[in-house]
Every structure is written in C-alpha cells, then in structure tokens.
Enzyme design. Structure first.
Site, short mmCIF file in Angstrom:
data_model
loop_
_atom_site.label_atom_id
_atom_site.label_comp_id
_atom_site.label_asym_id
_atom_site.label_seq_id
_atom_site.Cartn_x
_atom_site.Cartn_y
_atom_site.Cartn_z
N GLY A 1 1.05 -1.68 0.08
CA GLY A 1 0.16 -0.45 -0.13
C GLY A 1 0.93 1.33 0.19
N CYS B 1 5.18 -6.42 1.76
CA CYS B 1 5.92 -4.54 2.13
C CYS B 1 5.00 -4.36 2.75
CB CYS B 1 5.54 -4.45 0.70
SG CYS B 1 6.51 -2.74 0.20
N HIS C 1 7.38 -8.37 -3.47
CA HIS C 1 6.49 -8.60 -4.13
C HIS C 1 6.51 -9.63 -5.08
CE1 HIS C 1 4.33 -4.18 -3.39
NE2 HIS C 1 5.68 -3.54 -3.39
N GLU D 1 4.30 -11.19 -6.01
CA GLU D 1 2.73 -11.46 -7.63
C GLU D 1 3.29 -10.32 -8.50
OE1 GLU D 1 3.32 -8.85 -4.82
OE2 GLU D 1 2.11 -7.02 -4.77
N ASP E 1 -17.40 -11.32 -23.25
CA ASP E 1 -18.39 -11.82 -22.24
C ASP E 1 -19.64 -11.95 -21.86
OD1 ASP E 1 -15.30 -11.25 -21.37
OD2 ASP E 1 -15.82 -8.60 -21.02
N LYS F 1 -10.90 -12.15 -17.09
CA LYS F 1 -11.38 -12.80 -17.96
C LYS F 1 -10.52 -14.04 -18.44
CE LYS F 1 -12.14 -10.67 -21.85
NZ LYS F 1 -13.23 -9.43 -22.38
#
Ligand code: GLN
Length: 544
Positions: A67, A94, A189, A191, A248, A400
């Site tokens: 953040g 973090c 991080h 990710e 979609d 997605k």
C-alpha cells in the site's frame, strides 16, 4: 450451507478453499488474487478495513497487500486486530509485512535512509529444524533470489517472536517468520512477474502453509453456478440481457441458457456501426450454434440517422449510441415482458443479466485511502426504469482468462472465445469525423481485410486488439495510371495484458504491404494505408 430462506447454493468462497487478500491500496493487489487463481486456488480480495466479525466465510489464509501509506502515519490504514486472532496463516507483503511488525510493536517500522525500487538480490536464510514451519515459505527456492522491491520504509528491528528468513543488502529483515504462529512477512512483491520465483513462493504459502486445495477450475465452477442461477431465478422466473457478440456477454448468455433455457431472453441491437456481417454471424452462432433464445433488432437506420452531421465531437457520438441503445433495449424488453406475462407456465421478467467481471468488482471495492470517496460504478439504474429488475451477474467472481476457460467448457467456438474487445460505440469511434453509410462501408471492408490477414498469418491470439480506422482526409495516389484523390486508412494493433498500457504490435513490413495492397485494391475510396505506431500512453487504444 445453503441460504436458508431461498435455498440458493452458496457462493464460491464457502465451497472452495479461499485465500483472502486484504487490500491496502497497492496497484498490484489484484495480481496477488490472480496468481492464486492461476494456481487453481480460489481467492477473493476485500478492503483492509473489513471487519472480521462481518466476514461471511472462513478463509484458509490471509494475505495483507502492499500500500502507498506508512504504517506509522496517524491516519494510516490498519487491519481489524481480530485478523491476528483467527488462527489462520498470514502473509504480509511490503506494507503488509510492515503492518505485521507494527502490530507487534509500533517502534518496529521507520522511514529508510534509502528508497528501494526495482530488482534486488534476496538472500534466503534457512533455520533447518529449529522450528517446524519457518522455512516453509522459501522451501524449494534458490538461496539467492531475484526479487522486485518498491518501498521507502523498513523494519528497524525484528519483531519479538520472529526469525529472519531472508535479507537483502538494503533490507536486513526482507523476510520474517514467526517462530510459533504461521505468520510471515516479506518486503518484496512476489505477485509481480519481475520477481522470478514469485508464484512458487505464493504457492508455498497457500498450499503448504495454509493447506488450500487447488480445486478451483471452471469445470468445478460451472455446475455449481448453473445450480445457483436456477435457484435464484426459480422455476418460472425470466431474465433478459444484452449480447454483443463479445466473449463476456456470450459466455454469460450461454450460462443462462444452460441454466434456464428459453426463459433467458437475449437481445442484440444492430446499431449500424458493427463489423462487417457481424449481426448476421452473431445471430447464427448464438442461435443455431449455441441454442440461445435471441432477438436481433436491426436499428441501423435509427442510429445512422442520428449520427448524421456529428463531426468533431466523439463524446456526442458515444452519447447518441449509448442512449439510443438503452431506448431500444428498453422498448424490446417491455415487449418481451408483456408477451411473457400471458404465457401459461412462465413468470414475469424479474432479472437483468449483467456481464460484470471480477476486475470490475475489485475496482469498485479496492481501498482508495482514508479520505477517498467511493467512486460510483457504471450505473445501470437508469436502465429499464420502471421494470424494477434485479441484477444477475454470473461472471462476477471471474477474471477474463477464467471467462475464456468457461467459454471453452461451455462449447463456445474458439474464435469467439479469443475475440478481441470491440467498443460499444463500434466503428463510430474508428471513423474519425462524420459517420455516414459510405464511411461505415469503407471502415467495415478495410477492417475485415486487416483482421482476415492477421488470422491467416497466425497473429490473432498474440495481438490484444486490432482494427482499421478511417481518417477524414484525402491524399493523392495513382491507380490504373489515373490520379485519384481518396481517403486514408490507419491500421492499429496492440499487445497488452491489462489494457492500461499497450505496446504496438511488431508486424513484418511484408505483412503490412500485403494488407495495404489488398485494402487499396479491394476497398473503393481508399488510396493509402498507414500503420499507427503510438504506444499507450500517450495514445489510447481506440482513436476517439
Ligand atoms: N509505503 C510503504 C513503504 O514505502 C509500503 C510500500 C509498499 O507496500 N509497496 O515502505
């Protein structure tokens, strides 16, 4: 555990082992959830302000995200302290690491002398045998790991009860683990893809430490979702929804069809600025191919008449198309509702299908800071006013790539599942200047040739979005020994993962020449073809 009043089966977080990600507003938080889903582990994100007593499910583990704040600021966000009483493993990333350290003692986090952005080498420190679990986070990973950092604060000391499991030159406590509880914190991080072994580390946390099952697959989801739709809508209830031919809305429509058959009414509006033959093709695929109860309304003239004369105002084009679409959809919906009312074994239309995806949900609930006001989301309230429809959003939990996998699972043809996005205002915003019937013809034909060649050359899946735009200028050319004065087509093709930034696709010149030759030869009114080479930013993906 079913909903006791309606017998609606529970949502995925009560069925699948779930890792809860608490968001402190990092721009990467959604990636943590995505990495977990890619590992077939169900994960949901909630804002860091979530009260644990109000949580409707028990997660297998919790990840605290990064953040932009400093934990020692007066108005810094903090998690509900009950997070630390839940008895589930916790991983802080973090800011999340700093939050764990700060929770143990507010003196533990300080501003570093140096900010650290970008690559760093992390040295993993093993404690073999000392306590059972502290090495589990880095198990199987190299001793020197290439990681990506983005922080200015650091731990000034190791919180009581923790051991150091990783250090970098700048961050002596870049990885910590609690000696008794399964609490971990990392300064880097995992990710982001810049951290080479980030996903295996996230897997270590979720699978080995939290014990989450890797059973989140579209195969497992589809049956449960169909049951949920059936229970929600009831044995007679009816649903309407708009389809565009995009992935979609097609997947959502097919799912509704599987669940309630013809009690789902799909409506497609041909606004006159679709791709070449699109309305016809969508109709064929959705009705003959997929069995969906679809009504196509050809409203091209109504749209094109309204667009006549609108030249320099793309916003006006968008508004005309958006508002007219709503009007037509509403008229048709009322007709269908009136017809349905009279039929013997069907109830009233009570539901409106929306193709909301999980990134839309994330966007609307992510933590925007102590003073941020919540942004109002795409407002469908005005739509179908007076019909009092409830929203049904079967793709709400999906990213997605999961929607695509679900589409394949439901037997939707490959070329539709991988279709490039197409904007609501259609070719109107790819025709710069006035949209006339002749300009639509030119744009449709040029676009068809470009996409056709892209598919033949095997580039379609590599490219995220491609189209031909029509410029409102004329240039000189020679065709058949005759000087002509005709229009210019601009081709655009980009690669992107999130549509927030995009790179220009690198076609071989030979390919572009071939497309140019075909367009100039086959499309009346065009004598030149350009390739648009602006990345995003500064360019947007669409032209207007
Ligand atoms: N604001 C904190 C710092 O600068 C955390 C940053 C982050 O989570 N990326 O250290």
């Amino acid at each position: 555990m079913a909903d006791s009043t309606t017998n609606v089966p529970p949502p995925p977080h009560t069925i699948f082992d779930t890792i809860l990600v608490l968001d402190f507003g990092s721009q990467y938080t959604h990636l943590i959830t995505r990495r977990l889903r890619e590992l077939s582990i169900y994960s949901e994100m909630l804002p860091c302000t979530q009260k644990i007593s109000e949580l409707s499910f028990k997660p297998k583990g919790i990840i605290l995200s990064g953040g932009p704040y400093s934990v020692y600021w007066d108005d810094a966000p903090h998690v509900d302290p009950a997070v630390f009483e839940m008895g589930v493993p916790i991983l802080g990333i973090c800011y999340g690491l700093q939050e764990i350290a700060w929770h143990s003692d507010q003196k533990n986090v300080v501003a570093g002398e140096k900010r650290e952005y970008g690559h760093a080498i992390l040295n993993v420190q093993k404690h073999s045998g000392k306590t059972a679990h502290v090495d589990a986070l880095f198990a199987g990973l190299e001793e020197d790991m290439d990681v990506w950092m983005s922080h200015g604060d650091k731990l000034s000391q190791r919180p009581a009860g923790f051991v150091t499991v990783a250090a970098s030159e700048n961050a002596p406590y870049a990885g910590i683990a609690h000696e008794e509880k399964e609490w971990f914190g990392i300064q880097f991080h995992p990710e982001v893809t810049h951290t080479k072994k980030g996903t295996p580390l996230i897997k270590n946390f979720a699978v080995s430490i939290c014990g989450a099952k890797q059973d989140w697959t579209m195969d497992a989801f589809v049956g449960k979702e169909i049951d949920r739709i059936r229970a929600l809508v009831g044995p007679k209830g009816q649903v309407i929804g708009a389809v565009s031919g995009g992935v979609d809305s097609t997947v959502a429509a097919k799912l509704m069809h599987e669940a309630i058959g013809d009690r789902f009414h799909a409506i497609m509006v041909d606004n006159g600025v679709l791709r070449l033959n699109e309305a016809k093709q969508v109709k064929e695929t959705l009705t003959a191919g997929l069995g969906i109860n679809l009504t196509v309304i050809d409203a091209s003239d109504r749209f094109l008449d309204l667009l006549a004369g609108v030249k320099d105002d793309p916003e006006k084009k968008r508004k005309i198309i958006g508002n007219t679409f709503i009007e037509i959809f509403q008229e048709k919906a009322k007709e269908i509702a009136a017809a349905a009312k009279g039929s013997a074994n069907e109830g009233e239309i009570e539901w409106l299908l929306q193709g909301t995806l999980y990134p839309d949900v994330i966007e609307s609930i992510s933590f925007k800071g102590p003073s941020a006001t919540i942004k109002t989301h795409h407002n469908v309230g005005g739509l179908l006013e007076g019909m009092h429809l409830k929203l049904i959003e079967p793709l709400r939990e999906l990213f997605k790539d999961e929607v695509r996998a679900l589409g394949t699972q439901l037997g939707i043809p490959e070329d539709l599942v991988w279709r490039h996005p197409f904007p609501g205002p259609g070719l109107a915003i790819r025709i710069i200047g006035e949209v006339t019937r002749d300009q639509v013809r030119i744009a449709q034909q040029a676009d068809f040739i470009f996409i056709d060649e892209i598919k033949k050359a095997g580039y379609y899946k590599q490219i995220s979005q491609a189209y031909a735009a029509l410029l409102p200028v004329k240039a000189v050319g020679v065709m058949g020994d005759k000087r002509v004065h005709a229009q210019v087509i601009a081709l655009r093709a980009v690669e992107t993962t999130d549509f927030m930034t995009a790179d220009v696709f690198d076609f071989p010149t030979k390919f572009l020449s071939k497309v140019s030759t075909r367009i100039v030869n086959e499309v009346d009114g065009v004598c030149r073809v350009l390739y648009e080479v602006t990345s995003k930013p500064p360019g947007t993906i669409e032209m207007e």
